[in-house]
Design a protein around this motif. Structure first.
Motif, PDB file in Angstrom:
ATOM      1  N   UNK A   1      51.254  -1.227  52.009  1.00  0.00           N
ATOM      2  CA  UNK A   1      51.295  -1.517  53.442  1.00  0.00           C
ATOM      3  C   UNK A   1      50.355  -0.611  54.220  1.00  0.00           C
ATOM      4  N   UNK A   2      49.743   0.356  53.546  1.00  0.00           N
ATOM      5  CA  UNK A   2      48.812   1.238  54.243  1.00  0.00           C
ATOM      6  C   UNK A   2      49.474   2.429  54.898  1.00  0.00           C
ATOM      7  N   UNK A   3      50.737   2.660  54.572  1.00  0.00           N
ATOM      8  CA  UNK A   3      51.435   3.787  55.194  1.00  0.00           C
ATOM      9  C   UNK A   3      50.970   5.107  54.610  1.00  0.00           C
ATOM     10  N   UNK A   4      50.770   5.120  53.306  1.00  0.00           N
ATOM     11  CA  UNK A   4      50.278   6.356  52.700  1.00  0.00           C
ATOM     12  C   UNK A   4      49.330   6.037  51.562  1.00  0.00           C
ATOM     13  N   UNK A   5      48.392   6.927  51.334  1.00  0.00           N
ATOM     14  CA  UNK A   5      47.410   6.668  50.288  1.00  0.00           C
ATOM     15  C   UNK A   5      47.956   7.015  48.907  1.00  0.00           C
ATOM     16  N   UNK A   6      47.460   6.356  47.855  1.00  0.00           N
ATOM     17  CA  UNK A   6      47.896   6.701  46.507  1.00  0.00           C
ATOM     18  C   UNK A   6      47.220   7.984  46.028  1.00  0.00           C
TER      19      UNK A   6
ATOM     20  N   UNK B   1      42.523  -0.755  58.098  1.00  0.00           N
ATOM     21  CA  UNK B   1      42.867  -1.524  59.300  1.00  0.00           C
ATOM     22  C   UNK B   1      42.829  -3.024  59.020  1.00  0.00           C
TER      23      UNK B   1
ATOM     24  N   UNK C   1      51.709   1.379  60.035  1.00  0.00           N
ATOM     25  CA  UNK C   1      51.241   0.267  59.202  1.00  0.00           C
ATOM     26  C   UNK C   1      50.797  -0.902  60.067  1.00  0.00           C
TER      27      UNK C   1
ATOM     28  N   UNK D   1      50.134  11.684  56.476  1.00  0.00           N
ATOM     29  CA  UNK D   1      50.235  10.514  55.610  1.00  0.00           C
ATOM     30  C   UNK D   1      50.127  10.909  54.148  1.00  0.00           C
TER      31      UNK D   1
ATOM     32  N   UNK E   1      54.954   1.183  50.169  1.00  0.00           N
ATOM     33  CA  UNK E   1      54.376   2.009  51.235  1.00  0.00           C
ATOM     34  C   UNK E   1      52.874   2.169  51.059  1.00  0.00           C
TER      35      UNK E   1
ATOM     36  N   UNK F   1      60.095  -2.336  56.073  1.00  0.00           N
ATOM     37  CA  UNK F   1      60.485  -1.147  55.312  1.00  0.00           C
ATOM     38  C   UNK F   1      61.953  -1.193  54.926  1.00  0.00           C
TER      39      UNK F   1
ATOM     40  N   UNK G   1      45.857  -3.906  57.071  1.00  0.00           N
ATOM     41  CA  UNK G   1      47.075  -3.860  57.890  1.00  0.00           C
ATOM     42  C   UNK G   1      47.167  -5.048  58.841  1.00  0.00           C
TER      43      UNK G   1
ATOM     44  N   UNK H   1      53.782  12.456  52.563  1.00  0.00           N
ATOM     45  CA  UNK H   1      55.002  11.860  53.074  1.00  0.00           C
ATOM     46  C   UNK H   1      56.123  12.009  52.047  1.00  0.00           C
TER      47      UNK H   1
END
Ligand SMILES: Nc1ncnc2c1ncn2[C@@H]1O[C@H](COP(=O)(O)OP(=O)(O)O)[C@@H](O)[C@H]1O
Ligand SMILES: [Mg+2]
Lengths: 328, 237
Positions: free
Chosen positions: A48-53, A70, B85, B234, A45, A80, A73, B237
């Motif tokens: 894939x750019x869904x959430x930041x670390x 962007x 995404x 985001x 995740x 998923x 992505x 999550x």
């Protein structure tokens, strides 16, 4: 192609992945192997750019994930774990929508090609909500491929499929490799060794081992246990078994039943069988005892006397990481 | 911009595959029609002013029903993972969702255009106030829907999203009631904040730039907040 450095993700108090670093080269199929809760989905995740670390950086195709999300992505196709799709759309309408969102110039053509590649062309007019699990999985794969991305991130792509579908999907993934860089996660060791060129094993958010499937399997085979049963055990059976080259330890579980731990190199099974037959003890059974993933992790982590995985995240000790399969 | 349009189009199409859009439209048209005839019967005036006031009440119920699933449903089913995404800005997602709801609201308003036509057949209505009233309904609708998008962004539960949207809209509709409690500048500030104050002029036939600006800033402000909330989600999550 993908460079991950010191990636960490915390959900409140829980550290899902900790200080994960690895690289994936262009055109490589990397397997991400770990039991449930290891942090595979979390890592994917983030990539894939869904959430930041919470900490750490990742670069995909030369773009930094946090700075140019962007751009990253645009270059990634992502499947998923739950394969989320819109049930009220038809397969082709959905794929054309996803293609357009990814900036494909001819969404209709892209959708047709992706359906062809994934073997779902015959269902193009079916509502997604009416598809079987196997078809939904392939629609998920098709949307990941639709914009011909450089990088594919597939989270447990064969989960919930029947054996025939699993083989089909694995072959499909293998056929996609070469040109594309693929990261795929799985909790099944044979799957990782069949499909991937390199396997990373993670457990409790940490990297446990990294190697080619062949060498990993070799290392694991050495540590494999054998179950042996004989019909007429004698007094000296135990000591004879122990003296066979390649046998490390023998546990007598009950009269005539033994559990044998064998060495890393050389399969002692032929010698064991020979010895039993020679002595006329009546060989009833000789089979390798499959190890669960948990046992595999235990073997891999204790082999190096590394610290037990998943402890005291505050110490942030680097995870044991190796290149090349060491023989003992 | 293109992405916004793509998302809006998909969203609008998906309205018509769910029974909700049909139910909401049907209820709206039936109640609006009923009000039209009752008002006409008692007032015997070829005007739509009173109907416009009543339709705003309907809007407070219809708006949340149109927006409740926009983001919440994607979050519940997980499709948001693929949307977020894709190479699409969070602002484009929010704008697309909003435009779909606004499109449906505009369609519902368009279906009530039979009433001014009837008035034209039966009497001699002043078309100016009718036009400004429709503009007012479109703008007020936009504001209620934008507030609804905020509500749908903060939860994956559609019922909660609808309730929050209704609460937010009702509060902003009625802040002028606080005018009597607080005096002076604070009182007029509350009055200024109220959507009903600004709608009033439209229904009377006056298009005041201040009113238009009020609704536009409310719409853009709400969409901005929704975008920020989507971004913030985001992180946890
Ligand atoms: N959204 C979340 N909130 C809190 N904890 C989570 C969340 N997602 C995953 N976790 C936890 O993080 C750990 C890693 O989960 P995950 O990345 O899903 O592992 P895997 O995909 O390898 O099964 C698990 O302990 C899981 O319970
Ligand atoms: Mg997972």
């Amino acid at each position: 192609m993908i460079e991950v450095e010191h990636l960490t993700k915390r959900y409140g108090d829980l550290t899902a992945i900790e200080d994960l670093s690895f690289t994936v080269h262009q055109g490589e199929i990397l397997g991400f192997l770990g039991p449930n809760g290891a942090g595979k989905t979390t890592t994917m995740r983030i990539l894939s750019g869904y959430m930041p670390p919470s900490a750490g950086t990742a670069r995909v195709a030369g773009y930094d994930l946090s700075e140019s999300s962007l751009e990253v992505r645009r270059r990634i196709g992502y499947l998923p774990e739950t394969v989320p799709l819109y049930p009220e759309m038809t397969v082709s309408a959905y794929l054309e929508y996803m293609a357009a969102l990814r900036g494909v110039t001819r969404p209709d053509r892209a959708a047709r090609d992706a359906m062809e590649a994934c073997g779902i062309a015959d269902r193009h007019d079916t509502l997604i909500g009416k598809l079987s699990k196997g078809y939904r999985q392939r629609v998920g794969l098709a949307q990941a491929l639709i914009h011909d991305p450089e990088v594919l991130i597939l989270d447990e792509p064969t989960i919930g499929l029947d054996p025939r579908q699993i083989i089909e999907v694995r072959n499909l993934i293998k056929s996609l490799g070469g040109r594309r860089t693929i990261i795929l996660s799985t909790h099944i060791l044979p799957e990782a060794s069949q499909v991937c060129e390199r396997v990373m094993i993670i457990n409790k958010g940490r990297l446990v081992a990294e190697d080619t499937p062949e060498r990993l399997t070799a290392r694991l085979r050495g540590a494999q246990q054998l179950a042996v049963q004989v019909a007429r055990p004698a007094r000296e059976t135990l000591s004879v078994l122990e003296s066979i080259p390649g046998v490390l330890r023998v546990h007598e579980q009950e009269i005539g039943r033994y559990e044998i731990e064998s060495a890393l190199d050389g399969d002692p099974r032929p010698r064991i069988a020979e010895a039993i037959v020679q002595h006329g003890w009546g060989l009833l059974e000789l089979r390798p005892v499959g190890m669960s993933l948990e046992e595999i992790f235990l073997t891999l982590t204790t082999e190096d006397a590394a610290e037990p995985a998943g402890q005291a995240p505050a110490q942030a000790a680097p995870a044991p990481r190796r290149q090349g399969g060491k023989a003992r | 911009m293109r992405n916004t349009w793509l998302i809006a189009r998909r969203e609008l199409a998906s309205y018509f595959t769910s029974p909700i859009a049909y139910a909401v439209t049907a209820v709206f048209l039936v109640v609006a029609g009923y009000l039209f005839w009752v008002i006409l019967y008692y007032s015997r005036e070829a005007t739509m002013r009173y109907l416009f006031y009543n339709v705003t009440t309907l809007l407070l119920l219809v708006g949340p029903a149109l927006t409740m699933r926009l983001v919440a449903e994607e979050r519940r089913t997980g499709t948001i993972e693929l949307l977020l995404t894709s190479p699409v800005r969070d602002g484009e997602v929010i704008a697309g969702k909003f435009l779909a709801a606004l499109g449906l609201w505009a369609l519902m308003l368009a279906m009530t255009l039979v009433y001014p036509l009837l008035l034209k057949l039966l009497g001699n209505p002043d078309l100016g106030p009718i036009a400004s009233g429709y503009l007012g309904l479109l703008l007020a609708g936009g504001a209620v829907l934008a507030l609804g998008v905020i509500a749908s962004t903060v939860t994956s539960n559609q019922v909660i999203a609808a309730l929050v949207a209704f609460g937010l809209s009702l509060l902003l509709w009625l802040t002028d009631a606080l005018q009597g409690i607080a005096s002076g500048t604070l009182g007029s500030f509350f009055s200024y904040l109220s959507m009903s104050t600004h709608f009033y002029d439209f229904a009377k036939g006056v298009i005041d730039t201040k009113d238009v600006l009020f609704f536009l800033s409310l719409i853009f402000g709400a969409l901005f907040v929704a975008t920020r909330l989507l971004e913030a989600r985001r992180w946890k999550l």
